[in-house]
Design an enzyme around this catalytic site. Sequence first.
Site, mmCIF file in Angstrom:
data_model
loop_
_atom_site.group_PDB
_atom_site.id
_atom_site.type_symbol
_atom_site.label_atom_id
_atom_site.label_comp_id
_atom_site.label_asym_id
_atom_site.label_seq_id
_atom_site.Cartn_x
_atom_site.Cartn_y
_atom_site.Cartn_z
ATOM 1 N N GLU A 75 56.498 54.932 30.355
ATOM 2 C CA GLU A 75 57.855 54.857 29.113
ATOM 3 C C GLU A 75 58.694 53.726 29.773
ATOM 4 O O GLU A 75 59.803 54.111 29.911
ATOM 5 C CB GLU A 75 58.182 56.717 29.461
ATOM 6 C CG GLU A 75 58.928 56.145 27.596
ATOM 7 C CD GLU A 75 59.844 57.643 27.427
ATOM 8 O OE1 GLU A 75 60.371 58.003 26.441
ATOM 9 O OE2 GLU A 75 59.910 58.863 28.629
ATOM 10 N N TYR A 110 50.688 57.828 30.115
ATOM 11 C CA TYR A 110 51.992 58.350 29.375
ATOM 12 C C TYR A 110 51.451 59.438 28.400
ATOM 13 O O TYR A 110 51.107 58.717 27.701
ATOM 14 C CB TYR A 110 52.552 57.720 29.568
ATOM 15 C CG TYR A 110 53.745 57.643 28.277
ATOM 16 C CD1 TYR A 110 54.509 58.977 28.356
ATOM 17 C CD2 TYR A 110 54.206 57.358 27.465
ATOM 18 C CE1 TYR A 110 55.706 59.455 27.840
ATOM 19 C CE2 TYR A 110 55.666 57.502 26.760
ATOM 20 C CZ TYR A 110 56.564 58.418 26.851
ATOM 21 O OH TYR A 110 57.457 59.289 26.191
ATOM 22 N N ASP A 126 53.585 60.967 33.443
ATOM 23 C CA ASP A 126 53.843 61.701 32.231
ATOM 24 C C ASP A 126 53.055 62.795 31.626
ATOM 25 O O ASP A 126 52.862 62.213 30.650
ATOM 26 C CB ASP A 126 54.807 61.219 31.397
ATOM 27 C CG ASP A 126 55.978 62.116 31.072
ATOM 28 O OD1 ASP A 126 55.566 63.390 30.603
ATOM 29 O OD2 ASP A 126 57.021 61.650 30.257
ATOM 30 N N ASN A 173 53.286 65.608 29.514
ATOM 31 C CA ASN A 173 53.707 65.645 28.549
ATOM 32 C C ASN A 173 52.859 67.122 28.047
ATOM 33 O O ASN A 173 53.414 67.867 26.873
ATOM 34 C CB ASN A 173 53.776 65.043 26.924
ATOM 35 C CG ASN A 173 55.475 64.077 27.103
ATOM 36 O OD1 ASN A 173 56.109 65.001 27.424
ATOM 37 N ND2 ASN A 173 55.261 63.308 26.477
ATOM 38 N N ASP A 208 65.795 60.482 33.236
ATOM 39 C CA ASP A 208 65.725 61.989 33.130
ATOM 40 C C ASP A 208 65.037 62.999 33.589
ATOM 41 O O ASP A 208 64.154 64.109 33.527
ATOM 42 C CB ASP A 208 65.773 61.930 31.569
ATOM 43 C CG ASP A 208 65.243 61.642 30.311
ATOM 44 O OD1 ASP A 208 64.003 61.267 30.958
ATOM 45 O OD2 ASP A 208 64.519 61.506 28.780
#
Length: 286
Positions: A65, A140, A179, A181, A276
């Site tokens: 990201e 990602y 990541d 997700n 985050d």
Amino acid sequence: MPKRGKKKEESGSGDEAGPAPAKAPRASPAPPYEDPPTREATPEGRRWTLKWVQEEAPDVLCLQETKCAVSAVPAEIRALPGLPHQFWSSAKDRPGYSGVGLLARSEPLNVTYGIGDPEHDVDGRVVTAEFPSLFVVSAYVPNAGRGLVRLEPRLRFDAAFLAFLRRLDARKPVLLCGDLNVAHAEIDLCHPRANRASAGFTPQEREGFSRLLAAGFVDSFRHLYPEARGAFTFWTYLGGARARNVGWRLDYAVLSRRLLGALCDCKIRSTVPGSDHCPITALLAV
């Protein structure tokens, strides 16, 4: 007498009003400048995270990201010591969206971009570097979106990505970092019951991760720490979630099963601020 009176007058004694004029102090040389300790945080508490990269000194650094084109990568990232070989992928015609990077200490044998799927490769989600003993993939994975409006494209990505990883694994072992997700199991997020219909914890996304494991890949953290609770890598900025550890484990180091003999450890660096998400570290003896 006149001379004595003059001397008395000059000396400032007698009936003269006011103090004698003070002598100007002799100027002393300025002391040497001492550089104060580096300020590693803003007044709001946001810290300079590049220090962690230098302390960790990875052989390969995978970033997700990134949200910037190759030409916009900050100079301080370009100049990171020990990581001269840098490869970036960004979304085509969508500045500020998606993007990944892979930075390496040693030059890879080969680098590829995407997974060979036109629907998803325009988003700049995958960079793969081939090294003598393994492939390293920085990925990602798409988010299913608020209200699951992008769940179907996400599931199509999962299927295409698994096929891509299988092709790599047929050639040499794979280390997938990124990541992804998805929180695979209930232990991987703080509030599983409240999030069964939320992006990242739907049955379909969790089943997709299960298929990845069934294809001969291993979640390195859960392999080493099967019962570890509160081990999260993502916290929303809202409501002080990170301070209360109301989070999700969305970031993984997944490896080919035949690499397990080289796996030393997998660490979640939850105290590293600046995003985050927090970094994770995979330690392999290869």
